[in-house]
Scaffold this active site. Structure first.
Site, PDB file in Angstrom:
ATOM      1  N   GLY A 168      15.653  48.953  11.075  1.00 19.77           N
ATOM      2  CA  GLY A 168      16.781  48.028  10.912  1.00 19.77           C
ATOM      3  C   GLY A 168      16.514  46.646  11.483  1.00 19.77           C
ATOM      4  O   GLY A 168      17.436  45.891  11.759  1.00 19.77           O
ATOM      5  N   ARG A 169      15.253  46.327  11.654  1.00 14.56           N
ATOM      6  CA  ARG A 169      14.831  45.020  12.216  1.00 14.56           C
ATOM      7  C   ARG A 169      15.349  44.781  13.640  1.00 14.56           C
ATOM      8  O   ARG A 169      15.438  43.648  14.100  1.00 14.56           O
ATOM      9  CB  ARG A 169      15.246  43.848  11.301  1.00 14.56           C
ATOM     10  CG  ARG A 169      14.649  43.960   9.918  1.00 14.56           C
ATOM     11  CD  ARG A 169      14.503  42.620   9.233  1.00 14.56           C
ATOM     12  NE  ARG A 169      14.076  42.797   7.843  1.00 14.56           N
ATOM     13  CZ  ARG A 169      12.804  42.843   7.460  1.00 14.56           C
ATOM     14  NH1 ARG A 169      11.844  42.707   8.344  1.00 14.56           N
ATOM     15  NH2 ARG A 169      12.492  43.014   6.196  1.00 14.56           N
TER      16      ARG A 169
END
Ligand code: FMN
Length: 196
Positions: free
Chosen positions: A174-175
């Site tokens: 999810g960065r």
């Protein structure tokens, strides 16, 4: 891996290189070297990390090259490693100095003969008319040194960057990546987490 438990970020760099090598990934010793030219313009290129001693990271090159001229005028640089398949990045910055002549000569002596001859034949970063001209220069130096050892050219040697700041980066889902910045305080590494 918990980056907040790390005490020496360059030990982590070496460990990630070893992991990358053990997994069969190409060129874990390759790093982008960024320098600043006399006109303030940044320049970047790939070089190979050849040695790490303490906070020192060593690479070898031509002392007449663009990078060497940049470092002469502004002896600070950034080294960037990207281990794409491990989803890791290491960013190192610090001051840069030439290594001793003895160290350059000792490393040069370990290089394959063809690489030694190329170091004599190439005025790295200078324009040359054609491939044929480059090959003619190589032929000329291979005849000059025929039958003997190839000495280290006076215009060739190492630089060592002494790390002052190291940033370790690990890709996360999810960065929401991990980034921890390590700053040398003269006696040890201080650290703080950065937003991704
Ligand atoms: C994988 C790879 C490794 C390289 N390693 C070196 C190196 O260790 N030393 C070097 O002088 N050039 C190396 N080069 C060539 C440099 O990227 C660059 O073209 C050259 O040093 C001239 O750069 P400059 O004109 O900015 O000085 C390498 C290139 C690649 C693609």
């Amino acid at each position: 891996m918990d980056l907040e438990l790390v005490t020496d970020p360059l030990d982590v760099l070496v460990n990630w290189q070893e992991q990358s090598r053990a997994a069969g990934h190409a060129l874990p010793e390759a790093m982008t070297l960024a320098t600043v030219g006399a006109d303030g313009h940044p320049h970047a290129r790939t070089v190979l990390l050849k040695d790490r001693v303490g906070r020192g990271l060593t690479f070898f090159t031509n002392y007449g090259s663009q990078k060497a001229r940049d470092l002469e005028g502004h002896p600070r640089a950034c080294l960037l490693f990207h281990f794409a398949r491990l989803e890791r990045q290491v960013n190192v910055q610090g001051g840069v100095r030439k290594v001793s002549r003895e160290e350059s000569e000792a490393y040069f002596a370990t290089r394959p003969r063809e690489s030694q001859l190329s170091a004599w034949a190439s005025t790295q970063s200078a324009p040359i008319g054609s491939r044929a001209e480059l090959e003619a220069r190589y032929q000329e130096v291979s005849e000059r040194f025929q039958g003997g050892e190839v000495p280290c050219p006076p215009h060739w040697g190492g630089f060592r960057l002494e790390a002052e700041r190291v940033e370790l980066w690990i890709g996360r889902p999810g960065r929401l990546h991990d980034r921890v910045e390590f700053l040398w305080n003269g006696a040890g590494w201080g650290k703080r987490r950065l937003c991704p």
